[in-house]
Design a protein around this motif. Structure first.
Motif, PDB file in Angstrom:
ATOM      1  N   MET A  40      37.271  43.563  47.439  1.00 33.23           N
ATOM      2  CA  MET A  40      35.487  44.629  47.360  1.00 33.23           C
ATOM      3  C   MET A  40      34.535  44.418  46.888  1.00 33.23           C
ATOM      4  N   ASP A  41      33.667  44.251  47.051  1.00 34.51           N
ATOM      5  CA  ASP A  41      31.958  43.582  46.842  1.00 34.51           C
ATOM      6  C   ASP A  41      31.420  44.556  45.426  1.00 34.51           C
ATOM      7  N   ALA A  42      31.835  43.779  44.650  1.00 33.29           N
ATOM      8  CA  ALA A  42      31.879  44.840  43.213  1.00 33.29           C
ATOM      9  C   ALA A  42      29.918  45.023  42.974  1.00 33.29           C
ATOM     10  N   SER A  43      29.570  44.772  43.708  1.00 32.33           N
ATOM     11  CA  SER A  43      28.586  44.785  43.967  1.00 32.33           C
ATOM     12  C   SER A  43      27.475  46.364  43.196  1.00 32.33           C
ATOM     13  N   PRO A  44      28.162  47.104  43.948  1.00 32.12           N
ATOM     14  CA  PRO A  44      28.111  48.317  43.076  1.00 32.12           C
ATOM     15  C   PRO A  44      28.286  49.090  41.698  1.00 32.12           C
ATOM     16  N   TYR A  45      28.875  48.114  41.463  1.00 31.51           N
ATOM     17  CA  TYR A  45      29.500  48.173  39.554  1.00 31.51           C
ATOM     18  C   TYR A  45      29.208  47.831  39.242  1.00 31.51           C
ATOM     19  N   TYR A  46      28.370  45.659  39.170  1.00 27.88           N
ATOM     20  CA  TYR A  46      28.082  44.889  38.129  1.00 27.88           C
ATOM     21  C   TYR A  46      26.348  45.113  38.348  1.00 27.88           C
ATOM     22  N   ILE A  47      25.967  45.632  39.036  1.00 27.54           N
ATOM     23  CA  ILE A  47      24.174  45.823  39.291  1.00 27.54           C
ATOM     24  C   ILE A  47      23.721  46.202  38.496  1.00 27.54           C
ATOM     25  N   PRO A  48      24.406  48.033  38.568  1.00 31.86           N
ATOM     26  CA  PRO A  48      24.211  49.908  37.341  1.00 31.86           C
ATOM     27  C   PRO A  48      23.847  48.356  36.043  1.00 31.86           C
ATOM     28  N   ALA A  49      25.294  47.947  35.686  1.00 28.24           N
ATOM     29  CA  ALA A  49      25.127  47.296  34.533  1.00 28.24           C
ATOM     30  C   ALA A  49      24.346  46.410  33.847  1.00 28.24           C
ATOM     31  N   LEU A  50      23.928  45.533  34.716  1.00 26.16           N
ATOM     32  CA  LEU A  50      23.221  44.962  34.432  1.00 26.16           C
ATOM     33  C   LEU A  50      22.099  45.556  34.219  1.00 26.16           C
ATOM     34  N   PHE A  53      33.779  47.816  33.542  1.00 24.82           N
ATOM     35  CA  PHE A  53      35.453  48.484  33.103  1.00 24.82           C
ATOM     36  C   PHE A  53      35.846  48.865  34.424  1.00 24.82           C
ATOM     37  N   ALA A  54      34.832  49.087  35.352  1.00 26.03           N
ATOM     38  CA  ALA A  54      35.506  49.595  36.543  1.00 26.03           C
ATOM     39  C   ALA A  54      35.131  49.254  37.800  1.00 26.03           C
ATOM     40  N   ALA A  55      34.824  47.310  37.836  1.00 27.46           N
ATOM     41  CA  ALA A  55      34.623  47.624  38.769  1.00 27.46           C
ATOM     42  C   ALA A  55      36.316  46.465  39.259  1.00 27.46           C
ATOM     43  N   PRO A  56      36.054  46.470  40.106  1.00 28.48           N
ATOM     44  CA  PRO A  56      37.494  45.838  41.047  1.00 28.48           C
ATOM     45  C   PRO A  56      37.739  44.722  40.061  1.00 28.48           C
ATOM     46  N   PRO A  57      37.554  43.407  39.823  1.00 31.77           N
ATOM     47  CA  PRO A  57      37.421  41.756  39.278  1.00 31.77           C
ATOM     48  C   PRO A  57      37.787  42.374  38.041  1.00 31.77           C
ATOM     49  N   THR A  58      37.158  42.880  37.694  1.00 29.00           N
ATOM     50  CA  THR A  58      37.306  43.494  36.211  1.00 29.00           C
ATOM     51  C   THR A  58      38.735  44.159  35.819  1.00 29.00           C
ATOM     52  N   VAL A  59      38.848  45.246  36.916  1.00 27.30           N
ATOM     53  CA  VAL A  59      40.321  45.964  36.899  1.00 27.30           C
ATOM     54  C   VAL A  59      41.484  45.363  36.799  1.00 27.30           C
ATOM     55  N   ALA A  73      42.162  51.477  33.647  1.00 26.12           N
ATOM     56  CA  ALA A  73      42.416  52.827  34.266  1.00 26.12           C
ATOM     57  C   ALA A  73      41.525  53.636  32.537  1.00 26.12           C
ATOM     58  N   PRO A  74      42.554  53.946  31.988  1.00 28.92           N
ATOM     59  CA  PRO A  74      42.096  54.817  30.468  1.00 28.92           C
ATOM     60  C   PRO A  74      41.218  54.148  29.833  1.00 28.92           C
ATOM     61  N   LEU A  75      41.069  52.669  29.379  1.00 29.57           N
ATOM     62  CA  LEU A  75      39.965  51.580  29.437  1.00 29.57           C
ATOM     63  C   LEU A  75      39.057  52.762  30.164  1.00 29.57           C
ATOM     64  N   ASP A  76      39.233  52.849  31.019  1.00 28.65           N
ATOM     65  CA  ASP A  76      37.231  53.008  31.670  1.00 28.65           C
ATOM     66  C   ASP A  76      36.771  54.553  31.274  1.00 28.65           C
ATOM     67  N   TYR A  77      38.439  55.034  31.341  1.00 27.98           N
ATOM     68  CA  TYR A  77      37.658  56.410  31.567  1.00 27.98           C
ATOM     69  C   TYR A  77      37.671  57.372  30.006  1.00 27.98           C
ATOM     70  N   VAL A  78      38.306  56.358  28.896  1.00 26.77           N
ATOM     71  CA  VAL A  78      37.775  56.237  27.455  1.00 26.77           C
ATOM     72  C   VAL A  78      35.857  56.297  27.436  1.00 26.77           C
ATOM     73  N   LEU A  79      35.809  55.226  27.944  1.00 25.06           N
ATOM     74  CA  LEU A  79      34.187  54.264  28.163  1.00 25.06           C
ATOM     75  C   LEU A  79      33.480  55.286  28.101  1.00 25.06           C
ATOM     76  N   VAL A  80      33.736  56.264  29.704  1.00 25.75           N
ATOM     77  CA  VAL A  80      32.514  57.071  30.735  1.00 25.75           C
ATOM     78  C   VAL A  80      33.079  58.669  29.700  1.00 25.75           C
ATOM     79  N   ALA A  84      29.567  49.013  30.292  1.00 24.92           N
ATOM     80  CA  ALA A  84      30.529  48.914  29.649  1.00 24.92           C
ATOM     81  C   ALA A  84      31.528  49.712  30.479  1.00 24.92           C
ATOM     82  N   GLY A  85      30.635  50.514  30.936  1.00 21.35           N
ATOM     83  CA  GLY A  85      31.555  51.475  32.239  1.00 21.35           C
ATOM     84  C   GLY A  85      32.070  51.303  33.072  1.00 21.35           C
TER      85      GLY A  85
END
Length: 392
Positions: free
Chosen positions: A1-11, A49-55, A69-76, A45-46
């Motif tokens: 799956m394309d992870a750019s929708p997660y990594y681009i906002p993070a950057l 850690f939500a990006a599929p490769p990071t997961v 999953a709980p790690l990302d929930y905690v961050l968000v 960080a949210g």
């Protein structure tokens, strides 16, 4: 799956954090600056850690399926609390009142985060799900409750932050208001994100598959929300600076004709020398104004008020208003004085002191414009050259 929708906002978020680091270093004791940095850091960080490769990497490294999953929930959830605390500090008010409100939100989300961790530990999620854990485990005991609690916590923060920013935006103006409306838009997008996910989860409770809302639509909304929120936080901070730099640059450029006119009378002066290319426009403007005043000091003995008076009368006769005519008169007097100074003419008899008027930036800009465009000034300059030739 394309992870750019997660990594681009993070950057994008962490680029904003990089822009704020100098302020953090200088004013690290300021709770407002710290809150801004925490919001940007946790938001980025949210997404990471939500990006599929990071997961996949987190789950593999820990050996616990779906630990990401709980790690990302905690961050968000921490990000949601940080946004609320930031808005409270940003809006200001009684220091004690702000601290109490901020503490309540912090305690509330600390309890929420603790419950998320406890529910995950109590539940059982043996099958790794990198993109659809919310809907896949929606009906699983304890894990389903964890998911619903996380989404409700996110929705609460979205509603509260939107309401705070909306009410505040109606009370202020300028860059702050623009930033607040952007934050309203960002948190409405965040609210849409958690609403779509909750609808998809509720559909699973009913035995219906609406997973597309959670796995396709929601991530796109939250990515856009993060970018808009980053701009919203930064606009009130950088907007005035950008406008100041723009105005300094425009004023520097508009003073060019006057600076060039006067620089010829003192070529050895460092203030009238060409300005280094690497200087900021604020520095350039200061140097240019200093150079202009230096040049005016050199030509002051040659400022002939008769030249100014004739040019001003000619400007009025040509239909110019009082202010424009005054600036044309000053420009003509300066142009004639520069020519007289360069040709070695003796000081004029009828000298008037225009220091006060020529110290005003608006007047200098108007004089510079007249030097460049007015035929009356050109006539005065030519007449001064003819007079010098006759005297010689």
């Amino acid at each position: 799956m394309d992870a750019s929708p997660y990594y681009i906002p993070a950057l994008a978020l962490w680029a904003g954090l990089l822009a704020k680091l100098p302020d953090l270093v200088r004013t690290w004791r300021d709770p407002l600056v710290r809150s801004v940095c925490w919001v940007i850091f946790l938001g980025g960080a949210g997404f990471i850690f939500a990006a599929p490769p990071t997961v996949a990497a987190v789950n593999h490294a820990s050996g616990i399926p779906n630990l990401a999953a709980p790690l990302d929930y905690v961050l968000v959830s921490a990000y949601s609390a940080a946004c609320l605390v930031l808005i409270l500090h940003w809006r200001g008010g009684s220091a004690g009142h702000v601290r109490r409100l901020a503490r309540r939100w912090q305690i509330g989300y600390t309890v929420l985060i603790t419950l998320l961790v406890v529910l995950f530990l109590m539940g059982d999620a043996p099958v790794e799900r990198r993109t659809d854990l919310d809907t896949y485990y929606a009906t699983t005991p304890w894990i389903g409750q964890m998911i619903a609690l996380y989404l409700l916590g996110h929705m609460t923060a979205a509603v509260a932050t939107t309401a705070l920013c909306w009410r505040w935006a109606l009370q202020v103006r300028g860059w702050l208001r623009a930033g607040l409306w952007l934050l309203v838009a960002a948190w409405l997008l965040n609210l849409s994100f958690s609403t779509l996910k909750l609808i998809a989860v509720a559909a699973r409770w009913k035995g219906t598959d609406w997973d597309v809302l959670s796995t396709i639509l929601a991530p796109g909304l939250v990515g856009l929300a993060a970018t808009v929120a980053t701009v919203g936080f930064i606009v009130p901070l950088l907007g005035p600076r950008a406008i100041g730099l723009w105005r300094a640059g425009v004023t520097w450029w508009r003073l060019g004709p006057l600076w060039h006119e006067l620089s010829s009378v003192s070529p050895s002066s460092p203030l009238a020398a060409p300005i280094p290319w690497y200087s900021s426009y604020a520095v350039r403007l200061t140097q240019r104004e200093a150079g202009i005043q230096d040049g005016l000091n050199h030509v002051r003995p040659h400022l002939d008020d008769r030249v100014r008076s004739r040019a001003e009368e000619a400007a009025r006769a040509a239909g110019h208003g009082t202010d424009d005519a005054s600036r044309i008169g000053l420009a003509a007097m300066i142009a004639a004085a520069v020519r007289a100074r360069c040709n070695g003419a003796s000081a004029t008899v009828d000298v008037s002191d225009h220091s006060a008027g020529l110290a005003a930036r608006a007047t200098l800009v108007g004089v510079a414009h007249a030097l460049r465009t007015s035929p009356i000034v050109a006539t005065a300059r030519a007449a001064a050259a003819v007079d010098d030739g006759i005297r010689k």
